[in-house]
Write an enzyme that holds these catalytic residues in place. Structure first.
Site, PDB file in Angstrom:
ATOM      1  N   ASN A   1      24.046   3.077  39.676  1.00  0.00           N
ATOM      2  CA  ASN A   1      23.399   3.132  38.363  1.00  0.00           C
ATOM      3  C   ASN A   1      23.894   4.389  37.651  1.00  0.00           C
ATOM      4  OD1 ASN A   1      21.676   3.281  36.195  1.00  0.00           O
ATOM      5  ND2 ASN A   1      19.826   3.665  37.402  1.00  0.00           N
ATOM      6  N   TRP A   2      24.794   4.185  36.698  1.00  0.00           N
ATOM      7  CA  TRP A   2      25.402   5.349  36.028  1.00  0.00           C
ATOM      8  C   TRP A   2      24.440   6.013  35.039  1.00  0.00           C
ATOM      9  CZ3 TRP A   2      31.034   3.546  34.379  1.00  0.00           C
ATOM     10  CH2 TRP A   2      31.769   3.253  35.544  1.00  0.00           C
ATOM     11  N   LYS A   3      23.365   5.335  34.691  1.00  0.00           N
ATOM     12  CA  LYS A   3      22.426   5.851  33.685  1.00  0.00           C
ATOM     13  C   LYS A   3      23.192   6.178  32.395  1.00  0.00           C
ATOM     14  CE  LYS A   3      19.474   7.274  37.436  1.00  0.00           C
ATOM     15  NZ  LYS A   3      18.438   8.140  37.952  1.00  0.00           N
TER      16      LYS A   3
ATOM     17  N   HIS B   1      13.186   0.103  36.225  1.00  0.00           N
ATOM     18  CA  HIS B   1      13.522   1.441  36.724  1.00  0.00           C
ATOM     19  C   HIS B   1      12.436   2.427  36.276  1.00  0.00           C
ATOM     20  CE1 HIS B   1      15.540   5.233  37.365  1.00  0.00           C
ATOM     21  NE2 HIS B   1      16.341   4.593  38.199  1.00  0.00           N
TER      22      HIS B   1
ATOM     23  N   GLU C   1      12.547   5.330  35.207  1.00  0.00           N
ATOM     24  CA  GLU C   1      12.834   6.052  33.954  1.00  0.00           C
ATOM     25  C   GLU C   1      12.487   5.186  32.742  1.00  0.00           C
ATOM     26  OE1 GLU C   1      16.867   7.164  34.864  1.00  0.00           O
ATOM     27  OE2 GLU C   1      16.114   8.532  36.411  1.00  0.00           O
TER      28      GLU C   1
ATOM     29  N   GLU D   1      12.326   2.583  45.140  1.00  0.00           N
ATOM     30  CA  GLU D   1      12.723   3.910  44.687  1.00  0.00           C
ATOM     31  C   GLU D   1      11.482   4.780  44.508  1.00  0.00           C
ATOM     32  OE1 GLU D   1      16.814   3.797  42.668  1.00  0.00           O
ATOM     33  OE2 GLU D   1      15.350   3.363  41.134  1.00  0.00           O
TER      34      GLU D   1
ATOM     35  N   GLY E   1      16.610  11.578  41.565  1.00  0.00           N
ATOM     36  CA  GLY E   1      17.253  12.699  40.890  1.00  0.00           C
ATOM     37  C   GLY E   1      16.730  14.062  41.309  1.00  0.00           C
TER      38      GLY E   1
ATOM     39  N   SER F   1      17.945   9.831  45.510  1.00  0.00           N
ATOM     40  CA  SER F   1      18.746  10.889  46.146  1.00  0.00           C
ATOM     41  C   SER F   1      19.466  10.389  47.398  1.00  0.00           C
ATOM     42  CB  SER F   1      17.883  12.118  46.451  1.00  0.00           C
ATOM     43  OG  SER F   1      17.340  12.638  45.251  1.00  0.00           O
TER      44      SER F   1
ATOM     45  N   GLY G   1      22.106   6.702  42.040  1.00  0.00           N
ATOM     46  CA  GLY G   1      22.259   7.301  40.719  1.00  0.00           C
ATOM     47  C   GLY G   1      23.362   8.348  40.740  1.00  0.00           C
ATOM     48  N   GLY G   2      22.975   9.612  40.876  1.00  0.00           N
ATOM     49  CA  GLY G   2      23.920  10.730  40.780  1.00  0.00           C
ATOM     50  C   GLY G   2      25.183  10.557  41.611  1.00  0.00           C
TER      51      GLY G   2
HETATM   52  P1  PGA Z   1      19.451   9.238  42.156  1.00  0.00           P
HETATM   53  O1  PGA Z   1      18.948   8.029  41.253  1.00  0.00           O
HETATM   54  O2  PGA Z   1      20.347   8.629  43.231  1.00  0.00           O
HETATM   55  O3  PGA Z   1      20.204  10.150  41.240  1.00  0.00           O
HETATM   56  O4  PGA Z   1      18.249   9.865  42.770  1.00  0.00           O
HETATM   57  C1  PGA Z   1      18.617   6.783  41.795  1.00  0.00           C
HETATM   58  C2  PGA Z   1      18.173   5.846  40.707  1.00  0.00           C
HETATM   59  O5  PGA Z   1      17.567   6.321  39.734  1.00  0.00           O
HETATM   60  O6  PGA Z   1      18.412   4.633  40.770  1.00  0.00           O
END
Ligand code: PGA
Length: 251
Positions: free
Chosen positions: A9-11, A96, A98, A168, A174, A214, A235-236
């Site tokens: 997930n590149w966000k 998600h 966010e 998650e 994050g 993470s 994500g990251g």
């Molecule tokens: P993260 O994000 O790996 O940066 O913690 C995961 C996600 O939001 O899907």
């Protein structure tokens, strides 16, 4: 058997040219297992170009990070599930944390989004997870049960089989704080048991449940070795090709 999946997930990261370069690097990496489905979730603006790049690769797919909850209409700036399907994407991330936090995605909106995605034959990657308050109060399993029941359990068995679940924990996204494999496996097992109670063993055994929060090249192997963890939503660590490829090789 259920599919092993690693989804990146590149966000809101990467310009189009940076994104295309990242995909080129991932595609040219050696030793990627064709048994693992690699899903890339770039911003909407990159979907078609990246879908074009991976179209001859059966072990790659593209996901959108969200979609609108109505099929079409006067919603300036929004993107529908049908538009996403027309780019060649096959998956849509829904729910998600966010989006729940910053974009007002309520249970009712999420149900509508799911229905829009399923109506155009896309596969939802549906995110659930408890807050740190719920984890600290030891009410996390009830929170997870409510999220699944309220948003997913209205689906027919046929539709439910198109869902990939991503667990998650919000406190792990994050933050650099990963759930331990013991914590994550406990919740994945719980989710699978709930699915079993509702849809039966054949469907619960076939549902891919990903861990996110993470997850990185260092901890993926331990997490993915757990019986009910079928991969990750990353994500990251999905923004660097070497890290992403290493995670895809962590089974
Ligand atoms: P993260 O994000 O790996 O940066 O913690 C995961 C996600 O939001 O899907």
């Amino acid at each position: 058997m259920r599919r092993k999946i690693v989804a990146g997930n590149w966000k809101m990261n990467k310009t189009l040219s940076q994104g295309l370069q990242l995909v080129d690097e991932i595609l040219s990496a050696q030793n990627t297992s064709s048994q693992v489905l690699k899903i890339i979730a770039p911003p909407f603006t990159h979907l078609s170009s990246i879908a074009e790049k991976i179209k001859s690769k059966p072990d790659f797919a593209i996901a959108a990070q969200d979609c609108h909850h109505q099929p079409s209409g006067a919603f300036t700036g929004e993107v529908s599930a049908e538009m996403i399907a027309s780019t060649g994407a096959k998956y849509v991330i829904i729910g998600h944390s966010e989006r729940r936090m910053y974009a007002g995605d309520t249970t009712d909106i999420l149900i509508q989004k799911l229905n829009c995605v399923l109506a155009v034959n896309l596969n939802p990657i549906f995110c659930i997870g408890e807050s740190s308050e719920e984890r600290n109060a030891n009410t996390h399993l009830e929170a997870i049960r409510a999220q699944i029941k309220d948003t997913l359990f209205h689906l027919s068995a046929a539709d439910f089989q198109k869902i990939v679940i991503a667990y998650e924990p919000v406190w792990a996204i994050g933050t650099g704080i990963t759930a331990t494999s013991y914590q994550a496996q406990g919740v994945h097992d719980f989710i699978r048991t709930e699915i079993n109670k509702k849809y039966g063993k054949t469907i619960s055994d076939a549902t891919s449940i990903l861990y996110g929060g993470s997850c990185n090249a260092q901890n993926a192997k331990e997490l993915f070795s757990c019986a009910d963890i079928d991969g990750g939503l990353i994500g990251g660590a999905s923004l660097k090709s070497t890290d992403f490829v290493s995670i895809t090789n962590s089974f």
